[in-house]
Design a protein around this motif. Structure first.
Motif, PDB file in Angstrom:
ATOM      1  N   ILE A 187      33.058  -6.157   8.513  1.00 38.35           N
ATOM      2  CA  ILE A 187      32.804  -4.788   8.514  1.00 38.35           C
ATOM      3  C   ILE A 187      33.064  -4.394   7.330  1.00 38.35           C
ATOM      4  CG2 ILE A 187      33.632  -2.591   9.755  1.00 38.35           C
ATOM      5  CD1 ILE A 187      34.414  -4.292  12.058  1.00 38.35           C
ATOM      6  N   ASP A 188      34.025  -4.641   6.419  1.00 35.53           N
ATOM      7  CA  ASP A 188      34.207  -4.166   5.040  1.00 35.53           C
ATOM      8  C   ASP A 188      33.221  -4.629   4.204  1.00 35.53           C
ATOM      9  OD1 ASP A 188      36.618  -2.977   5.671  1.00 35.53           O
ATOM     10  OD2 ASP A 188      37.869  -4.452   5.331  1.00 35.53           O
ATOM     11  N   SER A 189      32.691  -5.905   4.503  1.00 38.63           N
ATOM     12  CA  SER A 189      31.444  -6.201   3.782  1.00 38.63           C
ATOM     13  C   SER A 189      30.371  -5.163   3.723  1.00 38.63           C
ATOM     14  CB  SER A 189      31.075  -7.724   3.890  1.00 38.63           C
ATOM     15  OG  SER A 189      32.238  -8.535   3.565  1.00 38.63           O
ATOM     16  N   LEU A 190      30.044  -4.893   4.824  1.00 38.36           N
ATOM     17  CA  LEU A 190      28.889  -3.860   5.045  1.00 38.36           C
ATOM     18  C   LEU A 190      29.133  -2.699   4.538  1.00 38.36           C
ATOM     19  CD1 LEU A 190      27.589  -4.679   8.661  1.00 38.36           C
ATOM     20  CD2 LEU A 190      26.985  -5.711   6.436  1.00 38.36           C
ATOM     21  N   LYS A 191      30.597  -2.066   4.624  1.00 35.46           N
ATOM     22  CA  LYS A 191      30.836  -0.994   4.010  1.00 35.46           C
ATOM     23  C   LYS A 191      30.813  -0.933   2.732  1.00 35.46           C
ATOM     24  CE  LYS A 191      34.752   2.324   3.796  1.00 35.46           C
ATOM     25  NZ  LYS A 191      34.519   2.495   2.157  1.00 35.46           N
ATOM     26  N   ASP A 192      31.103  -1.921   2.083  1.00 28.12           N
ATOM     27  CA  ASP A 192      30.954  -2.060   0.710  1.00 28.12           C
ATOM     28  C   ASP A 192      29.615  -2.197   0.123  1.00 28.12           C
ATOM     29  OD1 ASP A 192      33.849  -2.164   0.426  1.00 28.12           O
ATOM     30  OD2 ASP A 192      33.967  -4.192   0.133  1.00 28.12           O
ATOM     31  N   LEU A 193      28.757  -2.488   0.895  1.00 25.16           N
ATOM     32  CA  LEU A 193      27.323  -2.644   0.439  1.00 25.16           C
ATOM     33  C   LEU A 193      26.595  -1.252   0.942  1.00 25.16           C
ATOM     34  CD1 LEU A 193      26.476  -6.147   1.447  1.00 25.16           C
ATOM     35  CD2 LEU A 193      26.842  -5.130  -1.014  1.00 25.16           C
ATOM     36  N   HIS A 194      27.225  -0.529   1.540  1.00 26.58           N
ATOM     37  CA  HIS A 194      26.661   1.044   2.044  1.00 26.58           C
ATOM     38  C   HIS A 194      25.927   0.694   3.272  1.00 26.58           C
ATOM     39  CE1 HIS A 194      27.530   2.188  -2.358  1.00 26.58           C
ATOM     40  NE2 HIS A 194      28.431   2.295  -1.690  1.00 26.58           N
ATOM     41  N   PHE A 195      26.146  -0.182   4.013  1.00 21.06           N
ATOM     42  CA  PHE A 195      25.642  -0.093   5.487  1.00 21.06           C
ATOM     43  C   PHE A 195      25.954   0.910   6.304  1.00 21.06           C
ATOM     44  CE2 PHE A 195      23.891  -3.940   3.964  1.00 21.06           C
ATOM     45  CZ  PHE A 195      22.926  -4.665   4.759  1.00 21.06           C
ATOM     46  N   ASN A 196      25.260   1.348   7.380  1.00 20.43           N
ATOM     47  CA  ASN A 196      25.633   2.544   8.097  1.00 20.43           C
ATOM     48  C   ASN A 196      25.693   2.004   9.670  1.00 20.43           C
ATOM     49  OD1 ASN A 196      23.119   3.050   8.683  1.00 20.43           O
ATOM     50  ND2 ASN A 196      23.104   4.478   7.334  1.00 20.43           N
ATOM     51  N   ALA A 197      25.420   0.719  10.112  1.00 18.13           N
ATOM     52  CA  ALA A 197      25.238   0.523  11.522  1.00 18.13           C
ATOM     53  C   ALA A 197      25.454  -1.072  11.597  1.00 18.13           C
ATOM     54  CB  ALA A 197      24.049   0.767  12.151  1.00 18.13           C
ATOM     55  N   ILE A 198      26.057  -1.556  12.575  1.00 27.00           N
ATOM     56  CA  ILE A 198      26.245  -2.720  13.048  1.00 27.00           C
ATOM     57  C   ILE A 198      25.642  -2.957  14.490  1.00 27.00           C
ATOM     58  CG2 ILE A 198      28.099  -4.525  13.702  1.00 27.00           C
ATOM     59  CD1 ILE A 198      29.859  -3.445  11.583  1.00 27.00           C
ATOM     60  N   ILE A 199      24.925  -4.169  14.685  1.00 22.71           N
ATOM     61  CA  ILE A 199      24.214  -4.449  15.939  1.00 22.71           C
ATOM     62  C   ILE A 199      25.256  -5.819  16.287  1.00 22.71           C
ATOM     63  CG2 ILE A 199      22.230  -4.813  17.309  1.00 22.71           C
ATOM     64  CD1 ILE A 199      22.143  -2.119  15.738  1.00 22.71           C
ATOM     65  N   LEU A 200      26.168  -5.665  17.311  1.00 16.58           N
ATOM     66  CA  LEU A 200      27.042  -6.462  17.798  1.00 16.58           C
ATOM     67  C   LEU A 200      26.422  -7.104  19.133  1.00 16.58           C
ATOM     68  CD1 LEU A 200      29.821  -8.395  17.335  1.00 16.58           C
ATOM     69  CD2 LEU A 200      30.828  -6.232  18.668  1.00 16.58           C
ATOM     70  N   GLN A 201      26.579  -8.297  19.235  1.00 10.44           N
ATOM     71  CA  GLN A 201      26.257  -9.209  20.458  1.00 10.44           C
ATOM     72  C   GLN A 201      27.392  -9.369  21.213  1.00 10.44           C
ATOM     73  OE1 GLN A 201      24.552 -13.107  20.040  1.00 10.44           O
ATOM     74  NE2 GLN A 201      22.938 -12.863  21.646  1.00 10.44           N
ATOM     75  N   VAL A 202      27.261  -8.517  22.291  1.00 13.69           N
ATOM     76  CA  VAL A 202      28.534  -8.421  23.208  1.00 13.69           C
ATOM     77  C   VAL A 202      28.083  -8.995  24.532  1.00 13.69           C
ATOM     78  CG1 VAL A 202      29.431  -6.380  22.214  1.00 13.69           C
ATOM     79  CG2 VAL A 202      27.853  -6.203  24.357  1.00 13.69           C
ATOM     80  N   ARG A 203      26.899  -9.631  24.943  1.00 14.95           N
ATOM     81  CA  ARG A 203      26.545 -10.328  25.980  1.00 14.95           C
ATOM     82  C   ARG A 203      25.529 -11.243  25.517  1.00 14.95           C
ATOM     83  NH1 ARG A 203      22.627  -8.955  30.861  1.00 14.95           N
ATOM     84  NH2 ARG A 203      23.810  -9.540  32.805  1.00 14.95           N
ATOM     85  N   PRO A 204      26.121 -12.388  25.199  1.00 17.56           N
ATOM     86  CA  PRO A 204      24.924 -13.522  24.524  1.00 17.56           C
ATOM     87  C   PRO A 204      24.476 -14.445  25.825  1.00 17.56           C
ATOM     88  CG  PRO A 204      27.268 -14.073  24.191  1.00 17.56           C
ATOM     89  CD  PRO A 204      27.388 -12.594  24.757  1.00 17.56           C
ATOM     90  N   GLN A 205      24.996 -14.509  27.144  1.00 13.85           N
ATOM     91  CA  GLN A 205      24.785 -15.209  28.111  1.00 13.85           C
ATOM     92  C   GLN A 205      25.231 -14.948  29.444  1.00 13.85           C
ATOM     93  OE1 GLN A 205      26.029 -19.427  28.005  1.00 13.85           O
ATOM     94  NE2 GLN A 205      28.166 -18.680  27.804  1.00 13.85           N
ATOM     95  N   ALA A 206      25.079 -13.467  29.889  1.00 20.78           N
ATOM     96  CA  ALA A 206      25.886 -12.818  31.151  1.00 20.78           C
ATOM     97  C   ALA A 206      27.195 -13.208  31.212  1.00 20.78           C
ATOM     98  CB  ALA A 206      25.075 -13.532  32.395  1.00 20.78           C
ATOM     99  N   ASP A 207      27.744 -13.060  29.879  1.00 16.77           N
ATOM    100  CA  ASP A 207      29.279 -13.066  29.580  1.00 16.77           C
ATOM    101  C   ASP A 207      29.873 -11.876  28.924  1.00 16.77           C
ATOM    102  OD1 ASP A 207      28.518 -13.718  27.176  1.00 16.77           O
ATOM    103  OD2 ASP A 207      29.411 -15.935  27.455  1.00 16.77           O
ATOM    104  N   ALA A 208      30.789 -11.773  28.552  1.00 19.66           N
ATOM    105  CA  ALA A 208      31.290 -10.744  28.056  1.00 19.66           C
ATOM    106  C   ALA A 208      32.499 -10.780  26.868  1.00 19.66           C
ATOM    107  CB  ALA A 208      31.921  -9.628  28.962  1.00 19.66           C
ATOM    108  N   LEU A 209      32.048 -10.464  25.445  1.00 20.90           N
ATOM    109  CA  LEU A 209      33.044  -9.994  24.706  1.00 20.90           C
ATOM    110  C   LEU A 209      33.723  -8.895  24.513  1.00 20.90           C
ATOM    111  CD1 LEU A 209      30.704 -12.084  23.266  1.00 20.90           C
ATOM    112  CD2 LEU A 209      32.284 -12.264  21.632  1.00 20.90           C
TER     113      LEU A 209
END
Length: 637
Positions: free
Chosen positions: A36-58
């Motif tokens: 997250i800090d790496s993206l902030k330092d590179l001036h990104f403004n969104a993260i697309i986080l995979q929370v359900r890769p196989q009908a399970d949950a992170l």
């Protein structure tokens, strides 16, 4: 600037995070913060986080088990316990980054996801899933139970978590290779459909099942939380021949039963991110495909293509990525943006990171607004300034409805140059230099930005500076003065220099030309006539020695006068705000330093009948008392 800058964070097969199953809670959190800090330092403004890769949950779910990719055992919670999704959301939002959850709608079990356990949907919902020849388990999209469960999973996330978006990728019906290139094994549900009187072809029936699911989800998300964006990232081509310049290729419409064009045409999505991973000059040309999708974007939803450079971080491929960003900016000017596949292609590539942060991502950007979701901007913020440590100014802000604010923007001007910084939801102040590159700060404005990207009206502040920075004679390359009589200044007299001079003109060059002309045969003066000169951008320049009398070519003797001139012709031109502020500060400064009562402030024409100097536009501030009042306020501080 407004531009969507996002990166996918893949959890399937531990591609990006966590780096392997079974890491400790502390190690998982540390890895997440580094990303997250790496993206902030590179001036990104969104993260697309995979929370359900196989009908399970992170994340904590009562509908599906904890992910194998998180703990190494499907169904096992992190120990010590924490909710990874809550952690990611809080960390991202505290850094001004949107967090979108990414789900695979139909994949029930992945071949890299460990053994099928008692907690798996494969075990608990055997009538909805089927095993493919390559070892994957897949939900049958045509069954209502599949749709109901998928909607329940998504809406559970929408209602319980403070997410900014929901995204599906390109997996609908599986790619043919997942089933050994055999047809999808849904014969039972297909025959039931036919028996019930269904008239659609098998392909249309499959597409209709996915279409119903997509439309239902969009409406349900908007009913619950209208600001949560729904996005889809399908395969980059619609069908071979669309556009006609791309006659061959994979057919997602006919193979994945994904009618992506329909979803875009109907507006069942808020952002559309076709995976345009091909190069600019390939047979599947990036700009050609992007243009085709843009032509289909009749409802003007966000079109933020997915781009990828794979593992090749050579200069050539890095340039390819930068060029794709610039092409997108040119083609989709109202709402530019891309999603990078995937985060490691940025964070693990120093070449790529440097190219982005020194190039198109040099400054922060806001996520473009979504007016079809919300077009009401936040109320105007409150803001104030205060001088700190002589050379710094603190800008502070607040808002009457802080729950409506996700980010803040601070705009500021030095001389003629405007700049900005974007701040996060918890920020309430910033220190700015009172002078930069020889230019005083002349204007400041603060805005509030809400969750859907609407930006408030600017709260404008005129900075009141009590400090004075004077550029020495060496700063304008002065020549050595001739001898002239000494004096003790006892009064302050204001001039204007008289020539047309703009805020972007070269002040040092102009001042030296005035000195050379004044010391030439036409005048034969000893030096530049003024003790101090103020440029239109507010920069203050040292003129002749304060204890040497000026030379004004009029009928009165200027001995005893400390001469301050504002550059420009203020008989015809308005006084720039920065120049007026600098004049007030300089008068307050010299009145203290040389013990000259500020009540002595007057103008050149107050002593001479031969001139209109300092010009009617500057003289007005003397007539109405503004200059004396402002100097008095500063002198009392």
């Amino acid at each position: 600037m407004k531009e969507f800058r996002a990166a996918w964070v893949a959890t399937v097969a531990n591609i990006n995070w966590p780096s392997k199953p079974g890491l400790s809670t502390a190690a998982q959190q540390a890895e997440a913060l580094r990303l997250i800090d790496s993206l902030k330092d590179l001036h990104f403004n969104a993260i697309i986080l995979q929370v359900r890769p196989q009908a399970d949950a992170l994340y904590k779910s009562d509908l599906e088990p904890w992910s194998y990719y998180l703990t190494g055992t499907q169904g096992k919670a992190p120990d010590p316990y924490y909710d990874p999704l809550d952690f990611w959301i809080t960390a991202a939002h505290d850094r001004g980054i949107e967090l979108h959850v990414w789900l695979n709608p139909y994949r029930a079990h992945h071949i890299s996801g460990g053994p099928v356990t008692e907690s798996s949907v494969v075990t608990k919902m055997p009538n909805l899933v089927m095993k493919l020849k390559e070892g994957y388990w897949w939900f049958d999209p045509a069954q209502k139970g599949t749709q109901d469960h998928g909607v329940a999973v998504v809406m559970d996330l929408v209602k319980r978590y403070d997410i900014d978006g929901v995204q599906f990728d390109d997996y609908f019906y599986p790619y043919p290779s997942y089933n050994g290139n055999a047809d999808f094994p849904d014969t039972t549900s297909w025959k039931a459909y036919q028996k019930g009187g269904g008239k659609l072809s098998r392909g249309d029936w499959r597409r209709e099942a996915v279409n119903i699911f997509i439309e239902r989800l969009y409406k349900d998300i908007k009913a619950a939380k209208p600001y949560v964006k729904f996005g889809i990232s399908p395969f980059g081509m619609y069908r071979p021949g669309y556009p006609s310049t791309v006659p061959i290729g994979f057919d997602q419409y006919g193979e994945l039963y994904a009618d992506a064009k329909l979803w875009l045409n109907k507006g069942w999505i808020d952002y559309f991110s076709p995976q345009l991973y091909w190069t600019i000059r390939s047979n599947y040309s990036f700009p050609l495909l992007l243009r085709w999708w843009e032509d289909e974007n009749t409802l003007h939803r966000h079109l933020w293509p997915g781009i990828s450079l794979g593992t090749d971080t050579s200069a050539r491929n890095t340039d390819e990525t930068i060029n794709k960003i610039m092409i997108t900016r040119g083609m989709i000017q109202q709402s530019p943006g891309v999603i990078h596949w995937h985060i490691s292609s940025v964070t693990r590539s120093p070449n790529m990171a440097k190219a982005l942060v020194t190039g198109p991502y040099k400054q922060d950007a806001l996520v473009p607004s979504s007016p079809w979701l919300d077009h009401t901007p936040p109320a105007i913020p409150n803001a104030k300034t205060a001088i700190e440590a002589d050379t710094m100014m603190r800008v502070s802000w607040s808002h009457p409805d802080e729950k409506d604010v996700f980010r803040w923007v601070i705009y500021y001007q030095y001389g003629s140059k405007w700049n900005y910084q974007v701040f996060n939801r918890n920020d309430r102040s910033v220190l700015l230099k009172t002078m930069e590159s020889g230019k005083y700060i002349s204007n400041i404005a603060v805005t509030a930005v809400d969750r859907t990207g609407n930006e408030s009206t600017r709260k404008e502040i005129t900075p009141v500076l009590t400090t004075v920075a004077i550029i020495p004679r060496s700063g304008w390359n002065a020549v050595i003065p001739k001898p002239y009589k000494s004096h003790k200044p006892v009064k302050i007299t204001i001039h204007h220099e008289g020539s047309r001079f703009g805020i972007n003109d070269d002040a040092p060059k102009h001042i030296r030309n005035v000195q050379i002309w004044g010391m030439g045969k036409d005048r034969n003066w000893s030096d530049i006539p003024y003790h101090f000169l103020i440029a239109p951008d507010g920069a203050i320049y040292e003129g002749r020695d304060v204890f040497t009398a000026g030379e004004t070519a009029t009928e009165y003797d200027p001995s005893g006068h400390l001469l301050i001139t504002c550059m420009g012709n203020l008989e015809t031109d308005e006084v720039p705000a920065a120049q007026l502020q600098s004049l007030v500060r300089l008068i307050a400064y010299v009145s203290k330093k040389y013990q000259i009562p500020y009540e002595t402030i007057a103008s050149h024409k107050d002593y001479s009948k031969q001139t209109v100097c300092p010009g009617k536009n500057l003289y007005a501030y003397l007539e109405n008392g503004y200059i004396r009042k402002s100097v008095k306020e500063l002198a009392l501080k």
